[in-house]
Design a protein around this motif. Structure first.
Motif, PDB file in Angstrom:
ATOM      1  N   GLY A 186       0.916  -1.180   0.046  1.00  0.00           N
ATOM      2  CA  GLY A 186      -0.126   0.007   0.114  1.00  0.00           C
ATOM      3  C   GLY A 186       0.940   1.285  -0.002  1.00  0.00           C
ATOM      4  N   PHE A 187       2.105   1.163   0.719  1.00  0.00           N
ATOM      5  CA  PHE A 187       3.014   2.251   0.792  1.00  0.00           C
ATOM      6  C   PHE A 187       3.284   2.764  -0.782  1.00  0.00           C
ATOM      7  CE2 PHE A 187       7.158   4.003   1.643  1.00  0.00           C
ATOM      8  CZ  PHE A 187       6.774   5.129   2.180  1.00  0.00           C
ATOM      9  N   ILE A 188       3.916   1.528  -1.379  1.00  0.00           N
ATOM     10  CA  ILE A 188       4.445   1.637  -2.528  1.00  0.00           C
ATOM     11  C   ILE A 188       3.625   1.982  -3.531  1.00  0.00           C
ATOM     12  CG2 ILE A 188       5.546   0.359  -4.527  1.00  0.00           C
ATOM     13  CD1 ILE A 188       6.641  -1.545  -2.262  1.00  0.00           C
ATOM     14  N   ILE A 189       2.056   1.701  -3.398  1.00  0.00           N
ATOM     15  CA  ILE A 189       1.289   2.199  -4.510  1.00  0.00           C
ATOM     16  C   ILE A 189       0.987   3.532  -4.288  1.00  0.00           C
ATOM     17  CG2 ILE A 189      -1.105   2.206  -4.941  1.00  0.00           C
ATOM     18  CD1 ILE A 189      -0.746  -1.091  -4.591  1.00  0.00           C
ATOM     19  N   ALA A 190       0.998   4.098  -3.161  1.00  0.00           N
ATOM     20  CA  ALA A 190       0.832   5.645  -2.550  1.00  0.00           C
ATOM     21  C   ALA A 190       2.004   6.380  -3.021  1.00  0.00           C
ATOM     22  CB  ALA A 190       0.552   5.634  -1.141  1.00  0.00           C
ATOM     23  N   ILE A 191       3.103   5.851  -2.889  1.00  0.00           N
ATOM     24  CA  ILE A 191       4.148   6.741  -3.320  1.00  0.00           C
ATOM     25  C   ILE A 191       4.357   6.685  -4.807  1.00  0.00           C
ATOM     26  CG2 ILE A 191       6.883   6.697  -3.844  1.00  0.00           C
ATOM     27  CD1 ILE A 191       5.993   7.413  -0.851  1.00  0.00           C
TER      28      ILE A 191
ATOM     29  N   VAL B 262      -1.634  11.170  -0.496  1.00  0.00           N
ATOM     30  CA  VAL B 262      -1.152  11.910   0.552  1.00  0.00           C
ATOM     31  C   VAL B 262      -1.834  11.604   1.699  1.00  0.00           C
ATOM     32  CG1 VAL B 262      -0.568  14.258   1.516  1.00  0.00           C
ATOM     33  CG2 VAL B 262      -0.011  13.955  -0.755  1.00  0.00           C
ATOM     34  N   ASN B 263      -3.348  11.442   1.699  1.00  0.00           N
ATOM     35  CA  ASN B 263      -3.976  11.213   2.899  1.00  0.00           C
ATOM     36  C   ASN B 263      -3.691   9.795   3.435  1.00  0.00           C
ATOM     37  OD1 ASN B 263      -6.150  11.470   4.648  1.00  0.00           O
ATOM     38  ND2 ASN B 263      -7.754  10.753   3.443  1.00  0.00           N
ATOM     39  N   ASP B 264      -3.753   8.718   2.341  1.00  0.00           N
ATOM     40  CA  ASP B 264      -3.433   7.644   2.987  1.00  0.00           C
ATOM     41  C   ASP B 264      -1.883   7.390   3.722  1.00  0.00           C
ATOM     42  OD1 ASP B 264      -3.986   4.694   2.892  1.00  0.00           O
ATOM     43  OD2 ASP B 264      -2.526   4.484   1.333  1.00  0.00           O
ATOM     44  N   LEU B 265      -0.861   8.110   3.162  1.00  0.00           N
ATOM     45  CA  LEU B 265       0.354   8.255   3.810  1.00  0.00           C
ATOM     46  C   LEU B 265       0.342   8.713   5.271  1.00  0.00           C
ATOM     47  CD1 LEU B 265       2.667   9.237   0.833  1.00  0.00           C
ATOM     48  CD2 LEU B 265       2.618   6.831   2.093  1.00  0.00           C
ATOM     49  N   LEU B 266      -0.398   9.796   5.248  1.00  0.00           N
ATOM     50  CA  LEU B 266      -0.135  10.706   6.466  1.00  0.00           C
ATOM     51  C   LEU B 266      -1.192  10.160   7.535  1.00  0.00           C
ATOM     52  CD1 LEU B 266      -0.284  14.351   5.213  1.00  0.00           C
ATOM     53  CD2 LEU B 266       1.579  12.836   5.928  1.00  0.00           C
ATOM     54  N   PHE B 267      -2.418   9.556   7.354  1.00  0.00           N
ATOM     55  CA  PHE B 267      -3.421   9.196   8.221  1.00  0.00           C
ATOM     56  C   PHE B 267      -3.722   7.647   8.274  1.00  0.00           C
ATOM     57  CE2 PHE B 267      -4.284  13.412   6.965  1.00  0.00           C
ATOM     58  CZ  PHE B 267      -4.047  14.045   8.319  1.00  0.00           C
ATOM     59  N   SER B 268      -2.771   6.728   7.657  1.00  0.00           N
ATOM     60  CA  SER B 268      -3.293   5.297   7.631  1.00  0.00           C
ATOM     61  C   SER B 268      -2.269   4.684   9.031  1.00  0.00           C
ATOM     62  CB  SER B 268      -2.602   4.595   6.514  1.00  0.00           C
ATOM     63  OG  SER B 268      -1.167   4.838   6.385  1.00  0.00           O
TER      64      SER B 268
END
Length: 67
Positions: free
Chosen positions: A4-9, A61-67
């Protein structure tokens, strides 16, 4: 979690690349190297595409900061 982190980046980097391409196009337009057609359908398509890109960036950005 890591996927999930890789997809968000990847989404953030893709959005930044699209925005950078847009900046280049705006500079060319200001210099007069690019001519813009005034068809409403093309303008609507551009606005829809731009909103989708912004949505993906905000989502990432929302997924990275608030997950």
């Amino acid at each position: 979690m890591l996927s999930g982190f890789i997809i968000a980046i990847a989404l953030v980097l893709g959005g930044l690349a699209v925005m950078r391409f847009g900046i280049f196009q705006i500079r060319k337009f200001k210099k007069g190297e690019t001519k813009v057609s005034k068809k409403i359908s093309e303008q609507i398509a551009f606005v829809v595409f731009f909103i989708i890109i912004l949505g993906l960036i905000i989502y990432s950005v929302n997924d990275l900061l608030f997950s």
